[in-house]
Design a protein around this motif. Structure first.
Motif, PDB file in Angstrom:
ATOM      1  N   THR A 278       0.857  -1.184   0.000  1.00 42.76           N
ATOM      2  CA  THR A 278       0.000   0.000   0.000  1.00 42.76           C
ATOM      3  C   THR A 278       0.889   1.228   0.000  1.00 42.76           C
ATOM      4  O   THR A 278       1.910   1.256   0.683  1.00 42.76           O
ATOM      5  CB  THR A 278      -0.883   0.038   1.273  1.00 42.76           C
ATOM      6  N   VAL A 279       0.488   2.247  -0.753  1.00 41.65           N
ATOM      7  CA  VAL A 279       1.263   3.484  -0.769  1.00 41.65           C
ATOM      8  C   VAL A 279       0.332   4.682  -0.811  1.00 41.65           C
ATOM      9  O   VAL A 279      -0.675   4.669  -1.526  1.00 41.65           O
ATOM     10  CB  VAL A 279       2.272   3.505  -1.953  1.00 41.65           C
ATOM     11  N   ALA A 280       0.649   5.683  -0.010  1.00 41.55           N
ATOM     12  CA  ALA A 280      -0.033   6.969  -0.021  1.00 41.55           C
ATOM     13  C   ALA A 280       1.076   8.022  -0.030  1.00 41.55           C
ATOM     14  O   ALA A 280       1.355   8.658   0.992  1.00 41.55           O
ATOM     15  CB  ALA A 280      -0.944   7.119   1.187  1.00 41.55           C
ATOM     16  N   ALA A 281       1.736   8.144  -1.184  1.00 44.19           N
ATOM     17  CA  ALA A 281       2.900   9.027  -1.320  1.00 44.19           C
ATOM     18  C   ALA A 281       2.502  10.478  -1.071  1.00 44.19           C
ATOM     19  O   ALA A 281       1.435  10.894  -1.484  1.00 44.19           O
ATOM     20  CB  ALA A 281       3.495   8.882  -2.716  1.00 44.19           C
ATOM     21  N   PRO A 282       3.308  11.231  -0.397  1.00 46.78           N
ATOM     22  CA  PRO A 282       4.587  10.912   0.209  1.00 46.78           C
ATOM     23  C   PRO A 282       4.501  10.651   1.712  1.00 46.78           C
ATOM     24  O   PRO A 282       5.470  10.858   2.434  1.00 46.78           O
ATOM     25  CB  PRO A 282       5.395  12.177  -0.048  1.00 46.78           C
ATOM     26  N   HIS A 283       3.347  10.184   2.174  1.00 50.00           N
ATOM     27  CA  HIS A 283       3.122  10.102   3.623  1.00 50.00           C
ATOM     28  C   HIS A 283       3.107   8.711   4.245  1.00 50.00           C
ATOM     29  O   HIS A 283       3.265   8.606   5.459  1.00 50.00           O
ATOM     30  CB  HIS A 283       1.820  10.825   3.985  1.00 50.00           C
ATOM     31  N   ALA A 284       2.918   7.671   3.452  1.00 52.70           N
ATOM     32  CA  ALA A 284       2.828   6.347   4.070  1.00 52.70           C
ATOM     33  C   ALA A 284       3.073   5.244   3.057  1.00 52.70           C
ATOM     34  O   ALA A 284       2.796   5.413   1.865  1.00 52.70           O
ATOM     35  CB  ALA A 284       1.455   6.156   4.713  1.00 52.70           C
ATOM     36  N   ALA A 285       3.592   4.143   3.563  1.00 52.17           N
ATOM     37  CA  ALA A 285       3.775   2.941   2.756  1.00 52.17           C
ATOM     38  C   ALA A 285       3.704   1.734   3.677  1.00 52.17           C
ATOM     39  O   ALA A 285       4.146   1.797   4.828  1.00 52.17           O
ATOM     40  CB  ALA A 285       5.114   2.981   2.030  1.00 52.17           C
ATOM     41  N   GLU A 286       3.138   0.651   3.159  1.00 50.42           N
ATOM     42  CA  GLU A 286       3.112  -0.615   3.878  1.00 50.42           C
ATOM     43  C   GLU A 286       3.802  -1.652   3.018  1.00 50.42           C
ATOM     44  O   GLU A 286       3.667  -1.649   1.793  1.00 50.42           O
ATOM     45  CB  GLU A 286       1.673  -1.028   4.191  1.00 50.42           C
ATOM     46  N   LEU A 287       4.554  -2.528   3.686  1.00 53.34           N
ATOM     47  CA  LEU A 287       5.389  -3.491   2.990  1.00 53.34           C
ATOM     48  C   LEU A 287       5.185  -4.888   3.532  1.00 53.34           C
ATOM     49  O   LEU A 287       4.964  -5.065   4.732  1.00 53.34           O
ATOM     50  CB  LEU A 287       6.869  -3.129   3.195  1.00 53.34           C
ATOM     51  N   ALA A 288       5.307  -5.881   2.656  1.00 47.00           N
ATOM     52  CA  ALA A 288       5.422  -7.270   3.070  1.00 47.00           C
ATOM     53  C   ALA A 288       6.905  -7.604   3.015  1.00 47.00           C
ATOM     54  O   ALA A 288       7.619  -7.155   2.107  1.00 47.00           O
ATOM     55  CB  ALA A 288       4.630  -8.173   2.139  1.00 47.00           C
TER      56      ALA A 288
END
Length: 159
Positions: A79-89
């Motif tokens: 998931t990405v909400a540039a430039p404020h957040a990212a989720e990673l596996a």
């Protein structure tokens, strides 16, 4: 790689970078450049055919632990909400999830990294009492490196 029963780890790190959130995001997007400013990151390879960072983008990272071994893992952006957040596996020597958040502040950007991972590697789990210290060491070096990279005296970094 020798395996054992998985041991779980949870780490939270906060960085304060005296730069705009967009510049911090650009530097993190330039994964291939991490070894140049993040001591401890030995190799970083971004797999992004389109040149953009989007869900499904993957990167292979090799980190040299201050405890004397390397961690080799794959980060997959979920998931990405540039430039404020990212989720990673996370998969490989570490398996689990990672979250990155950035909050603009008057004096720059506050970044929070959260990792909920597990490892089955004997070398990693044998050192588990020191895992928090090792993680803080690597992350503090990354914060110093990013501060230097984005310093007005040294350049702009970015993708």
């Amino acid at each position: 790689m020798t395996l054992t029963a998985p041991r779980r780890y949870r780490f939270v790190s906060q960085w304060h970078i005296p730069a705009e959130t967009d510049r911090c995001w650009q530097a993190l997007c330039a994964v291939d450049g991490w070894p140049g400013w993040w001591p401890g990151v030995r190799e970083a390879q971004l797999f992004a055919a389109t040149g953009t960072i989007a869900p499904g983008t993957r990167a292979r990272i090799i980190v040299g632990s201050p405890l004397g071994f390397h961690l080799d893992f794959l980060l997959s952006l979920t998931t990405v909400a540039a430039p404020h957040a990212a989720e990673l596996a996370v998969s490989g020597d570490l398996c689990g999830t990672g979250t990155w958040r950035a909050v603009p502040e008057v004096s720059g950007t506050r970044m929070t990294f959260e990792w909920a991972v597990a490892s089955r590697r004997v070398a990693v789990n044998a050192c588990s009492p020191l895992a928090g210290w090792a993680h803080r060491h690597v992350m503090a070096a990354g914060e110093r490196g990013l501060r230097e990279l984005l310093s007005p005296r040294t350049g702009s970094g970015g993708c």
